[in-house]
Design a protein around this motif. Sequence first.
Motif, PDB file in Angstrom:
ATOM      1  N   ASN A 128       0.854  -1.171   0.000  1.00 26.31           N
ATOM      2  CA  ASN A 128       0.000   0.000   0.000  1.00 26.31           C
ATOM      3  C   ASN A 128       0.899   1.233   0.000  1.00 26.31           C
ATOM      4  OD1 ASN A 128      -1.647   2.291   1.411  1.00 26.31           O
ATOM      5  ND2 ASN A 128      -3.180   0.750   0.871  1.00 26.31           N
ATOM      6  N   THR A 129       0.497   2.269  -0.728  1.00 30.52           N
ATOM      7  CA  THR A 129       1.316   3.484  -0.780  1.00 30.52           C
ATOM      8  C   THR A 129       1.456   4.133   0.595  1.00 30.52           C
ATOM      9  OG1 THR A 129      -0.617   4.799  -1.419  1.00 30.52           O
ATOM     10  CG2 THR A 129       0.787   3.963  -3.209  1.00 30.52           C
ATOM     11  N   GLY A 130       0.586   3.798   1.510  1.00 31.73           N
ATOM     12  CA  GLY A 130       0.705   4.295   2.879  1.00 31.73           C
ATOM     13  C   GLY A 130       1.936   3.775   3.595  1.00 31.73           C
ATOM     14  N   ASP A 131       2.536   2.714   3.065  1.00 32.01           N
ATOM     15  CA  ASP A 131       3.736   2.147   3.666  1.00 32.01           C
ATOM     16  C   ASP A 131       5.012   2.814   3.163  1.00 32.01           C
ATOM     17  OD1 ASP A 131       2.246   0.246   5.088  1.00 32.01           O
ATOM     18  OD2 ASP A 131       2.205  -1.094   3.360  1.00 32.01           O
ATOM     19  N   MET A 132       4.878   3.763   2.238  1.00 31.27           N
ATOM     20  CA  MET A 132       6.065   4.411   1.689  1.00 31.27           C
ATOM     21  C   MET A 132       6.784   5.233   2.751  1.00 31.27           C
ATOM     22  SD  MET A 132       4.495   5.588  -1.963  1.00 31.27           S
ATOM     23  CE  MET A 132       6.016   6.320  -2.546  1.00 31.27           C
ATOM     24  N   ILE A 133       8.098   5.211   2.705  1.00 30.94           N
ATOM     25  CA  ILE A 133       8.879   5.980   3.663  1.00 30.94           C
ATOM     26  C   ILE A 133       8.698   7.473   3.412  1.00 30.94           C
ATOM     27  CG2 ILE A 133      11.233   6.503   4.408  1.00 30.94           C
ATOM     28  CD1 ILE A 133      11.872   3.538   3.850  1.00 30.94           C
ATOM     29  N   PHE A 134       8.700   7.870   2.133  1.00 33.02           N
ATOM     30  CA  PHE A 134       8.484   9.263   1.760  1.00 33.02           C
ATOM     31  C   PHE A 134       7.185   9.375   0.976  1.00 33.02           C
ATOM     32  CE2 PHE A 134      13.149   8.668   1.793  1.00 33.02           C
ATOM     33  CZ  PHE A 134      13.437   9.457   2.886  1.00 33.02           C
ATOM     34  N   GLY A 135       6.282  10.217   1.441  1.00 32.18           N
ATOM     35  CA  GLY A 135       5.019  10.425   0.753  1.00 32.18           C
ATOM     36  C   GLY A 135       5.175  11.348  -0.441  1.00 32.18           C
ATOM     37  N   VAL A 136       4.125  11.439  -1.236  1.00 28.75           N
ATOM     38  CA  VAL A 136       4.158  12.271  -2.445  1.00 28.75           C
ATOM     39  C   VAL A 136       4.444  13.729  -2.098  1.00 28.75           C
ATOM     40  CG1 VAL A 136       2.825  13.074  -4.432  1.00 28.75           C
ATOM     41  CG2 VAL A 136       2.627  10.692  -3.692  1.00 28.75           C
ATOM     42  N   ALA A 137       3.826  14.250  -1.055  1.00 28.27           N
ATOM     43  CA  ALA A 137       4.057  15.648  -0.675  1.00 28.27           C
ATOM     44  C   ALA A 137       5.527  15.891  -0.350  1.00 28.27           C
ATOM     45  CB  ALA A 137       3.178  16.028   0.512  1.00 28.27           C
ATOM     46  N   GLN A 138       6.153  14.954   0.350  1.00 26.13           N
ATOM     47  CA  GLN A 138       7.574  15.105   0.672  1.00 26.13           C
ATOM     48  C   GLN A 138       8.432  15.114  -0.590  1.00 26.13           C
ATOM     49  OE1 GLN A 138       7.236  11.706   3.502  1.00 26.13           O
ATOM     50  NE2 GLN A 138       8.700  12.889   4.716  1.00 26.13           N
ATOM     51  N   LEU A 139       8.113  14.229  -1.525  1.00 28.85           N
ATOM     52  CA  LEU A 139       8.907  14.128  -2.750  1.00 28.85           C
ATOM     53  C   LEU A 139       8.778  15.379  -3.608  1.00 28.85           C
ATOM     54  CD1 LEU A 139       8.128  10.419  -3.689  1.00 28.85           C
ATOM     55  CD2 LEU A 139      10.226  11.317  -2.663  1.00 28.85           C
ATOM     56  N   VAL A 140       7.558  15.884  -3.755  1.00 30.70           N
ATOM     57  CA  VAL A 140       7.346  17.094  -4.558  1.00 30.70           C
ATOM     58  C   VAL A 140       8.049  18.280  -3.907  1.00 30.70           C
ATOM     59  CG1 VAL A 140       5.613  18.749  -5.371  1.00 30.70           C
ATOM     60  CG2 VAL A 140       5.191  16.281  -5.599  1.00 30.70           C
ATOM     61  N   SER A 141       7.884  18.416  -2.607  1.00 30.49           N
ATOM     62  CA  SER A 141       8.515  19.520  -1.886  1.00 30.49           C
ATOM     63  C   SER A 141      10.032  19.447  -2.011  1.00 30.49           C
ATOM     64  CB  SER A 141       8.100  19.483  -0.414  1.00 30.49           C
ATOM     65  OG  SER A 141       8.784  20.466   0.325  1.00 30.49           O
ATOM     66  N   TYR A 142      10.582  18.278  -1.808  1.00 29.86           N
ATOM     67  CA  TYR A 142      12.038  18.106  -1.867  1.00 29.86           C
ATOM     68  C   TYR A 142      12.578  18.433  -3.253  1.00 29.86           C
ATOM     69  CZ  TYR A 142      16.625  15.909  -1.446  1.00 29.86           C
ATOM     70  OH  TYR A 142      17.983  15.673  -1.429  1.00 29.86           O
ATOM     71  N   ALA A 143      11.956  17.870  -4.295  1.00 30.42           N
ATOM     72  CA  ALA A 143      12.422  18.123  -5.664  1.00 30.42           C
ATOM     73  C   ALA A 143      12.341  19.604  -6.005  1.00 30.42           C
ATOM     74  CB  ALA A 143      11.610  17.295  -6.658  1.00 30.42           C
ATOM     75  N   SER A 144      11.286  20.270  -5.526  1.00 26.05           N
ATOM     76  CA  SER A 144      11.102  21.689  -5.860  1.00 26.05           C
ATOM     77  C   SER A 144      12.141  22.591  -5.198  1.00 26.05           C
ATOM     78  CB  SER A 144       9.694  22.149  -5.486  1.00 26.05           C
ATOM     79  OG  SER A 144       9.565  22.378  -4.088  1.00 26.05           O
ATOM     80  N   ARG A 145      12.870  22.073  -4.224  1.00 27.88           N
ATOM     81  CA  ARG A 145      13.950  22.854  -3.599  1.00 27.88           C
ATOM     82  C   ARG A 145      15.130  23.006  -4.541  1.00 27.88           C
ATOM     83  NH1 ARG A 145      15.315  19.638   1.617  1.00 27.88           N
ATOM     84  NH2 ARG A 145      17.153  20.952   1.493  1.00 27.88           N
ATOM     85  N   PHE A 146      15.285  22.079  -5.473  1.00 24.91           N
ATOM     86  CA  PHE A 146      16.475  22.046  -6.321  1.00 24.91           C
ATOM     87  C   PHE A 146      16.209  22.391  -7.780  1.00 24.91           C
ATOM     88  CE2 PHE A 146      17.079  19.188  -2.754  1.00 24.91           C
ATOM     89  CZ  PHE A 146      18.266  19.681  -2.224  1.00 24.91           C
ATOM     90  N   MET A 147      14.952  22.344  -8.191  1.00 24.61           N
ATOM     91  CA  MET A 147      14.606  22.640  -9.581  1.00 24.61           C
ATOM     92  C   MET A 147      13.166  23.094  -9.647  1.00 24.61           C
ATOM     93  SD  MET A 147      14.258  18.696 -10.871  1.00 24.61           S
ATOM     94  CE  MET A 147      15.489  18.128  -9.689  1.00 24.61           C
TER      95      MET A 147
END
Length: 196
Positions: A128-147
């Motif tokens: 289940n995607t709920g088991d992911m270590i990093f959620g979608v919001a974290q990934l989008v936020s993190y990527a947007s810091r660099f590009m």
Amino acid sequence: MPRKPTRNCRRNRYSYKFSTALNSHGGTIAVSKEPGKNFDYETELVAVIGRSARNVGEAEALNYVFGYCTGQDFSERDQQMRSGQWMLGKTGDGWGPIGPWLVTADQVDPQNLNISTKVNGEQRQSANTGDMIFGVAQLVSYASRFMTLEPGDIIFTGTPEGVIAGYPPEKRVWLKAGDKVVSSIEKVGDLEFTLT
């Protein structure tokens, strides 16, 4: 009660795919024409960016996602591990099937979707995607810091356990020409492709 992240659903390294890696539902991947033989599957939820995002916080990050689709981060493990950069093993022509359609963000909770992979009808991944270590919001936020993320950019969000590379060497049965792979994500769709 929030889920405990029990599965290692996200790598600590990032890889990139060129636009030539994109493929469609019902498509084929010509492994017989590729170098290497250690072909592996990674079913992943794909977030499609809907508006420009730069330095966005996690609290508002999902507002920049237009929708989601099922994706397959198809990989060749020998090429992937040749250097610290994983790109060679991730961005072959057609190695990024997505589909079968795009579901708008208001229709799903990206952190509560069942996700699975079948190869020739045999279940290989189930989580289940709920088991992911990093959620979608974290990934989008993190990527947007660099590009700057632009509309139409896609982010493959990680895969659950069950990939071939995760098995002991003696139990690894790599994908080969003739195999049919079905990547499924609840409410998002079943993505099917065949190896030739």
